[in-house]
Design an enzyme around this catalytic site. Sequence first.
Site, PDB file in Angstrom:
ATOM      1  N   MET A 273      13.685  45.958  42.608  1.00 32.39           N
ATOM      2  CA  MET A 273      12.659  46.664  41.835  1.00 32.39           C
ATOM      3  C   MET A 273      12.633  46.117  40.424  1.00 32.39           C
ATOM      4  O   MET A 273      13.695  45.836  39.945  1.00 32.39           O
ATOM      5  CB  MET A 273      13.065  48.148  41.712  1.00 32.39           C
ATOM      6  CG  MET A 273      12.515  49.071  42.734  1.00 32.39           C
ATOM      7  SD  MET A 273      10.888  49.709  42.271  1.00 32.39           S
ATOM      8  CE  MET A 273       9.857  48.787  43.394  1.00 32.39           C
ATOM      9  N   PRO A 274      11.592  45.942  39.746  1.00 30.80           N
ATOM     10  CA  PRO A 274      10.197  45.984  40.187  1.00 30.80           C
ATOM     11  C   PRO A 274       9.815  44.822  41.117  1.00 30.80           C
ATOM     12  O   PRO A 274      10.470  43.781  41.118  1.00 30.80           O
ATOM     13  CB  PRO A 274       9.417  45.874  38.864  1.00 30.80           C
ATOM     14  CG  PRO A 274      10.407  46.144  37.776  1.00 30.80           C
ATOM     15  CD  PRO A 274      11.717  45.694  38.301  1.00 30.80           C
ATOM     16  N   ILE A 275       8.755  45.050  41.869  1.00 28.91           N
ATOM     17  CA  ILE A 275       8.185  44.028  42.755  1.00 28.91           C
ATOM     18  C   ILE A 275       6.792  43.688  42.231  1.00 28.91           C
ATOM     19  O   ILE A 275       5.946  44.571  42.096  1.00 28.91           O
ATOM     20  CB  ILE A 275       8.075  44.538  44.205  1.00 28.91           C
ATOM     21  CG1 ILE A 275       9.442  44.974  44.745  1.00 28.91           C
ATOM     22  CG2 ILE A 275       7.460  43.461  45.099  1.00 28.91           C
ATOM     23  CD1 ILE A 275       9.361  45.844  46.005  1.00 28.91           C
TER      24      ILE A 275
ATOM     25  N   SER B 217      11.426  40.925  41.544  1.00 25.45           N
ATOM     26  CA  SER B 217      10.931  39.975  42.546  1.00 25.45           C
ATOM     27  C   SER B 217       9.474  39.657  42.257  1.00 25.45           C
ATOM     28  O   SER B 217       8.715  40.535  41.835  1.00 25.45           O
ATOM     29  CB  SER B 217      10.990  40.589  43.949  1.00 25.45           C
ATOM     30  OG  SER B 217      12.280  41.043  44.259  1.00 25.45           O
TER      31      SER B 217
END
Lengths: 61, 61, 61, 61, 61, 61
Positions: free
Chosen positions: D1-3, D40
């Site tokens: 997280m975050p994506i 990511s």
Amino acid sequence: MPIVTVQMLEGRSDDQKRDLVEQVTEAVSNTTKAPKEKISVVIEEMSPANYGVAGKRASDQ
Amino acid sequence: MPIVTVQMLEGRSDDQKRDLVEQVTEAVSNTTKAPKEKISVVIEEMSPANYGVAGKRASDQ
Amino acid sequence: MPIVTVQMLEGRSDDQKRDLVEQVTEAVSNTTKAPKEKISVVIEEMSPANYGVAGKRASDQ
Amino acid sequence: MPIVTVQMLEGRSDDQKRDLVEQVTEAVSNTTKAPKEKISVVIEEMSPANYGVAGKRASDQ
Amino acid sequence: MPIVTVQMLEGRSDDQKRDLVEQVTEAVSNTTKAPKEKISVVIEEMSPANYGVAGKRASDQ
Amino acid sequence: MPIVTVQMLEGRSDDQKRDLVEQVTEAVSNTTKAPKEKISVVIEEMSPANYGVAGKRASDQ
């Protein structure tokens, strides 16, 4: 905005995809009152090996 | 409904993808009580050039 | 990687969602051989007013 | 997280995609205070036949 | 186009989200050469009950 | 299959969302020849604080 994504199995013709983008844009504009210039449509085509319902892929039926 | 999307790096075999769709569908049905016939699974395979963690792509490692 | 997204109608209990994340992660790890630490699961809950099949929303049935 | 997911038309070079992943990760880390290791980035490249604005596909212009 | 989606846990301030949209847009424009006017950013905030890694939700840690 | 996702700013009425699901389903069925029973539509509504174009959020304009 709005952003519309259509996920579907591969295999439609180029004409079908052109009509899809045109008619979906109209449907979204008619109902949401967003001007067409603000509406994006993305088509994501999937292989039958990458999609399944009820645990069984389209390529295994 | 439910709709499950699995994004992963390309490279799994066809057998692995078949098992993935089958077992994920079972896990979702077991826990949400949705009937299997209502569960769709979509696999999205990515190239290592199109995925990164910590600012570095899989293809650059 | 892998990233799993589960879209479903709202209404499941917190226990069901915990079990969902656990069991889906196991199913993905078993079949793709990705280590569990690399697997993310995102749950997106939808209102029946925001989901339809065959042109009819869940809230209109 | 975050994506982070970036959908864009195909045609960027490998260098551009590497820089994109690096610089987007920095922007997200700077502003959200998430450590880079947790961020990511996924790039989804589209064909001009699969994307349209205002009802007209990129490939039809 | 491009369309950027940032999925993250809820809890960032309004200022952080404003800066996020601004800086991600710059990073994408710098690297892809798309003009800023063509870049959309969508933030999707998740509850810790709806996100997990390694089979364990953020809300269970 | 197909699965259609419409992302838009919040604020449309319930009637508009019902019509949106109905008319988008028709547009997709007409052009792809998929039977309506196979077409799902998901509406994702966004806050103006979570959406921006050209680096500026809808809530900041």
